[in-house]
Design a protein around this motif. Sequence first.
Motif, PDB file in Angstrom:
ATOM      1  N   PRO A   1      17.008   5.944   2.706  1.00 47.58           N
ATOM      2  CA  PRO A   1      17.136   4.530   3.051  1.00 47.58           C
ATOM      3  C   PRO A   1      15.796   3.817   2.885  1.00 47.58           C
ATOM      4  N   ASN A   2      15.867   2.605   2.432  1.00 44.67           N
ATOM      5  CA  ASN A   2      14.687   1.743   2.266  1.00 44.67           C
ATOM      6  C   ASN A   2      13.710   2.219   1.199  1.00 44.67           C
ATOM      7  N   TRP A   3      14.155   3.112   0.285  1.00 42.05           N
ATOM      8  CA  TRP A   3      13.278   3.489  -0.831  1.00 42.05           C
ATOM      9  C   TRP A   3      13.031   2.237  -1.663  1.00 42.05           C
ATOM     10  N   PRO A   4      11.807   1.959  -2.043  1.00 43.19           N
ATOM     11  CA  PRO A   4      11.528   0.721  -2.787  1.00 43.19           C
ATOM     12  C   PRO A   4      12.172   0.714  -4.175  1.00 43.19           C
ATOM     13  N   THR A   5      12.444  -0.481  -4.644  1.00 46.65           N
ATOM     14  CA  THR A   5      13.019  -0.643  -5.977  1.00 46.65           C
ATOM     15  C   THR A   5      12.050  -1.417  -6.863  1.00 46.65           C
ATOM     16  N   VAL A   6      12.309  -1.328  -8.158  1.00 47.30           N
ATOM     17  CA  VAL A   6      11.496  -2.011  -9.160  1.00 47.30           C
ATOM     18  C   VAL A   6      12.432  -2.847 -10.033  1.00 47.30           C
ATOM     19  N   LYS A   7      12.061  -4.076 -10.252  1.00 45.57           N
ATOM     20  CA  LYS A   7      12.807  -4.948 -11.162  1.00 45.57           C
ATOM     21  C   LYS A   7      12.239  -4.737 -12.568  1.00 45.57           C
ATOM     22  N   VAL A   8      13.125  -4.460 -13.528  1.00 41.87           N
ATOM     23  CA  VAL A   8      12.692  -4.172 -14.893  1.00 41.87           C
ATOM     24  C   VAL A   8      13.288  -5.215 -15.826  1.00 41.87           C
TER      25      VAL A   8
ATOM     26  N   GLU B   1      17.530  -3.516 -11.619  1.00 41.17           N
ATOM     27  CA  GLU B   1      16.757  -3.001 -10.494  1.00 41.17           C
ATOM     28  C   GLU B   1      17.024  -1.509 -10.362  1.00 41.17           C
ATOM     29  N   VAL B   2      15.952  -0.711 -10.341  1.00 38.41           N
ATOM     30  CA  VAL B   2      16.057   0.743 -10.236  1.00 38.41           C
ATOM     31  C   VAL B   2      15.111   1.232  -9.146  1.00 38.41           C
ATOM     32  N   PRO B   3      15.379   2.414  -8.598  1.00 35.55           N
ATOM     33  CA  PRO B   3      14.469   2.947  -7.585  1.00 35.55           C
ATOM     34  C   PRO B   3      13.080   3.215  -8.168  1.00 35.55           C
ATOM     35  N   LEU B   4      12.061   2.966  -7.373  1.00 38.49           N
ATOM     36  CA  LEU B   4      10.682   3.263  -7.763  1.00 38.49           C
ATOM     37  C   LEU B   4      10.604   4.704  -8.246  1.00 38.49           C
ATOM     38  N   GLY B   5       9.957   4.914  -9.387  1.00 37.31           N
ATOM     39  CA  GLY B   5       9.765   6.260  -9.914  1.00 37.31           C
ATOM     40  C   GLY B   5      10.870   6.755 -10.819  1.00 37.31           C
ATOM     41  N   THR B   6      11.910   5.937 -11.049  1.00 37.87           N
ATOM     42  CA  THR B   6      12.994   6.364 -11.927  1.00 37.87           C
ATOM     43  C   THR B   6      12.453   6.610 -13.328  1.00 37.87           C
ATOM     44  N   ARG B   7      12.791   7.764 -13.884  1.00 41.89           N
ATOM     45  CA  ARG B   7      12.437   8.093 -15.266  1.00 41.89           C
ATOM     46  C   ARG B   7      13.684   7.862 -16.092  1.00 41.89           C
TER      47      ARG B   7
ATOM     48  N   THR C   1       0.825  -1.190   0.000  1.00 45.49           N
ATOM     49  CA  THR C   1       0.000   0.000   0.000  1.00 45.49           C
ATOM     50  C   THR C   1       0.868   1.252   0.000  1.00 45.49           C
ATOM     51  N   GLY C   2       1.930   1.241   0.773  1.00 49.60           N
ATOM     52  CA  GLY C   2       2.823   2.396   0.836  1.00 49.60           C
ATOM     53  C   GLY C   2       3.443   2.714  -0.514  1.00 49.60           C
ATOM     54  N   GLU C   3       3.820   1.684  -1.259  1.00 51.32           N
ATOM     55  CA  GLU C   3       4.416   1.917  -2.575  1.00 51.32           C
ATOM     56  C   GLU C   3       3.398   2.529  -3.531  1.00 51.32           C
ATOM     57  N   ARG C   4       2.150   2.135  -3.413  1.00 54.24           N
ATOM     58  CA  ARG C   4       1.109   2.736  -4.259  1.00 54.24           C
ATOM     59  C   ARG C   4       0.971   4.223  -3.972  1.00 54.24           C
ATOM     60  N   TYR C   5       1.027   4.599  -2.691  1.00 52.59           N
ATOM     61  CA  TYR C   5       0.953   6.016  -2.336  1.00 52.59           C
ATOM     62  C   TYR C   5       2.167   6.776  -2.864  1.00 52.59           C
ATOM     63  N   LEU C   6       3.339   6.187  -2.722  1.00 54.15           N
ATOM     64  CA  LEU C   6       4.543   6.839  -3.251  1.00 54.15           C
ATOM     65  C   LEU C   6       4.447   7.039  -4.761  1.00 54.15           C
ATOM     66  N   ALA C   7       4.024   6.011  -5.467  1.00 50.64           N
ATOM     67  CA  ALA C   7       3.914   6.096  -6.924  1.00 50.64           C
ATOM     68  C   ALA C   7       2.888   7.155  -7.328  1.00 50.64           C
ATOM     69  N   GLU C   8       1.765   7.182  -6.626  1.00 47.33           N
ATOM     70  CA  GLU C   8       0.733   8.184  -6.938  1.00 47.33           C
ATOM     71  C   GLU C   8       1.239   9.587  -6.635  1.00 47.33           C
ATOM     72  N   PHE C   9       1.954   9.733  -5.518  1.00 42.68           N
ATOM     73  CA  PHE C   9       2.543  11.021  -5.161  1.00 42.68           C
ATOM     74  C   PHE C   9       3.491  11.503  -6.262  1.00 42.68           C
ATOM     75  N   MET C  10       4.337  10.598  -6.781  1.00 42.18           N
ATOM     76  CA  MET C  10       5.276  10.994  -7.833  1.00 42.18           C
ATOM     77  C   MET C  10       4.548  11.350  -9.130  1.00 42.18           C
ATOM     78  N   ARG C  11       3.457  10.654  -9.437  1.00 38.47           N
ATOM     79  CA  ARG C  11       2.670  11.008 -10.632  1.00 38.47           C
ATOM     80  C   ARG C  11       2.096  12.421 -10.504  1.00 38.47           C
ATOM     81  N   VAL C  12       1.552  12.746  -9.337  1.00 37.37           N
ATOM     82  CA  VAL C  12       0.996  14.078  -9.101  1.00 37.37           C
ATOM     83  C   VAL C  12       2.116  15.119  -9.140  1.00 37.37           C
ATOM     84  N   LEU C  13       3.230  14.815  -8.508  1.00 38.21           N
ATOM     85  CA  LEU C  13       4.365  15.733  -8.498  1.00 38.21           C
ATOM     86  C   LEU C  13       4.848  16.020  -9.921  1.00 38.21           C
ATOM     87  N   ARG C  14       4.958  14.990 -10.744  1.00 38.88           N
ATOM     88  CA  ARG C  14       5.395  15.192 -12.127  1.00 38.88           C
ATOM     89  C   ARG C  14       4.367  15.985 -12.932  1.00 38.88           C
ATOM     90  N   LYS C  15       3.091  15.777 -12.633  1.00 38.26           N
ATOM     91  CA  LYS C  15       2.042  16.452 -13.396  1.00 38.26           C
ATOM     92  C   LYS C  15       1.948  17.938 -13.048  1.00 38.26           C
TER      93      LYS C  15
END
Length: 145
Positions: free
Chosen positions: A37-44, A95-101, A1-15
Amino acid sequence: TGERYLAEFMRVLRKYGDQNPDQPAVEKTIAQLQKLPNWPTVKVDFNVVAKTHFSQDVYIVGNTEELGGWGENGPGLKLETDASTYPNWRSATVEVPLGTRFEYKVVKRNADGGLEWEPGQNAVIIADPIKDADHDRMQVDDAFG
């Protein structure tokens, strides 16, 4: 759930983040957050359809360290294929940090080192797999040719 909030926050921030020129640049702010520390990562994983000539290899190159930083001499991210899956090429997982563009292109490398770059603009991806069932992994599909 926390990662979903972070991802949504970054989408709003970018917009909306660039509406006030007195505030720091959005991508700079996100990059600072990703160092926490402990920022989530994404496997691509990359999957590319590319027909090649004998002794050509296929790579993903791009603007991040994991993708070789556009280095024409490599290394980039080498894709693999075999007789049963050709012309489908697949990568090892990065593997990259969540939200990496990041921006990338597919490149064919000849045995003599010559390169054939994917035509057109760079592809742009944001590492945000939240819309998928597996929230820490995403698959990028592309085709060269």
